[in-house]
Design an enzyme around this catalytic site. Structure first.
Site, PDB file in Angstrom:
ATOM      1  CB  THR A   1      -5.797   6.687  -2.894  1.00  0.00           C
ATOM      2  OG1 THR A   1      -6.246   5.956  -3.854  1.00  0.00           O
ATOM      3  CG2 THR A   1      -5.840   6.490  -1.681  1.00  0.00           C
TER       4      THR A   1
ATOM      5  CD  GLU B   1      -2.858  -1.128   0.349  1.00  0.00           C
ATOM      6  OE1 GLU B   1      -2.748  -1.211  -1.107  1.00  0.00           O
ATOM      7  OE2 GLU B   1      -4.128  -0.396   0.541  1.00  0.00           O
TER       8      GLU B   1
END
Lengths: 312, 312
Positions: free
Chosen positions: A184, A131
């Site tokens: 994001t 991530e």
């Protein structure tokens, strides 16, 4: 063992009230990673399918191979060599935990190829590195459920404290992805750094209600608790038709509906597959009314997380 | 029926991470209210014992009789008459839910005298009015557990959504009251109106952990979740010896220790009565080291809430 094929599912992070602390896995779609051992040391990407050429092909910059390099280094396996094939079965930047599914499939595949030196819980830190590679921040609310399955709580990041909680068997998820993209990092950037004490108390009450509702199979309590007064009011601005789609989902019988992860996908939870199907239909129609294509998925909550599909 | 004597227990609100949303009841101490029906309409206070003359004697200004007047009015009983005696068995302004115990004992007594026209859950709103009379704000985190018993969650105030959750059988509370006084209004006034998003996420994680730990009898998870990063750092400044007393409680084996309600009382939760007793001892000693008298109580979590002691 020289070959492994592993699968990791899409996930819904935040789950309305639980920003950064809640996530659950669905059964499909999911990404697939194949690893074949090579004589030559080093991990290389052989092929990526389904990303439209957008993901990095350099091993250290790609989340899947990046996490593998971390694990190999951690285990001190300087001579290890492998070729990796990634099958992307969900869109990038969709709010469906796309990068998490790839990282988790990769790390689970590699761990299996190496004869399981680490437990699932131990793999979590490595998957979180994926991530960080993909989005700059090592969040666990997608990799947690993609790895462990079920409904996951991240109580704390420092120290890392992640656990799964029971949930009712008749709980179904609807996940609808409108064909627009949100970065994001941008979705995080627009959030305020400060929250009113009043909203914090409201959100804590809903977090308590959500956990209690899930653990006691109290669908009404789950429904009442699927309220986000902190993040949704800000991020929903980035999603065209948000209010209309949410209202349609509730009117079609959903327990609740909100943004999946940082969006633009939206999710709903419903009691029973039939209701979840109806909810999927009206949500997709809501986007199509303004000319936005939308793909919907209906699934039970995934109980197992990532799985090994083949080995040889 | 012409006479009722009812008991309602002390309570711990907030419970570390759950500001305004968590509360639990202990078995003792608690307040006692006696009501005797009179021919003459109207509710009057006949006697109050144990308050050192500090509580109002005028019926509408006293929390106990104030809530009774509300209930009588709600039921349209213009002719109802009663004399009320209140036995205060805990100090005022102590953070032990003193006003809640009185209001709840009063409303439960009156409801029983009238042959139970309302359920316990329906009585909650009336008991909350007692909190408004006593402290200016109709909070439910003390009256909820005093009325219902057990560990109570206030998910929402508007609409009111209150429920109890299961908790492990071997959970014991230690409540220590140092002989100093904090005004509830002041304790609220010093809180900041804004909380960082980071602290909100941390607190939500602990709320989720607390509920999950209680419901799954996971004492370790309860312990890790008894962390308050929002309220305790501010309010603990008002309690001399706070840090030392808390540390002593943890070292003596408590799962966690924080401020009870708005203080100055401090509470701890422990696994087993023996540990809770040890914890009580070191906490009281911590206050006594700086010349502050402290009274400690050790109790299982009260499962029943308010009870009727006598009727005639």
């Amino acid at each position: 063992m020289n070959y492994i094929k592993a699968y990791a599912p899409a996930t819904v992070a935040n789950v309305a009230c639980g920003f950064d602390i809640f996530g659950f896995a669905i059964e499909e779609p999911g990404d697939i990673v194949e690893i074949t051992r090579t004589e030559r040391p080093g991990i290389v990407i052989k092929d990526i399918f389904g990303d439209g050429g957008r993901l990095p092909r350099e091993a250290s910059k790609n989340a899947v191979t990046g996490v593998m390099l971390h694990l190999v280094e951690h285990l001190g396996l300087a001579d290890f060599g492998a070729e990796v094939v990634l099958h992307k079965n969900m869109p990038l930047g969709s709010g469906m935990g796309s990068s998490a599914a790839s990282s988790v499939a990769g790390i689970v595949a590699l761990n299996a190829l190496l004869d399981e030196p680490l437990s699932r819980n131990e793999l979590l830190r490595f998957a979180m590195e994926g991530e960080r590679i993909a989005s700059g921040s090592a969040h666990a609310d997608n990799v947690g459920p993609a790895l462990l399955g079920g409904f996951v709580v991240i109580r704390s990041y420092d120290p890392l404290d992640v656990f799964t909680i029971p949930f009712p068997g008749d709980l179904y998820a609807t996940l609808v992805h409108p064909d627009i993209e949100i970065n994001t990092k941008d979705a995080r950037y627009i959030l305020r750094d400060e929250v009113s004490l009043k909203d914090t108390i409201t959100q804590m009450g809903n977090v308590a209600g959500m956990i209690s509702g899930l653990m006691q199979s109290d669908y009404e309590l789950i429904s009442r608790s699927m309220v986000d007064v902190i993040i949704e009011p800000v991020r929903s601005i980035l999603i065209p038709q948000f209010g209309m789609v949410k209202q349609a989902a509730i009117e079609a019988g959903a327990l609740g509906c909100s943004i999946s992860g940082s969006g633009p996908s939206m999710f709903a939870l419903s009691r029973g597959a039939d209701t979840a199907q109806k909810v999927a239909k009206v949500m997709a129609e809501g986007f199509k009314q303004v000319g936005i294509d939308a793909h919907s998925h209906v699934s039970a909550i995934n109980k197992t997380g990532a799985t090994i599909l083949e080995q040889a």
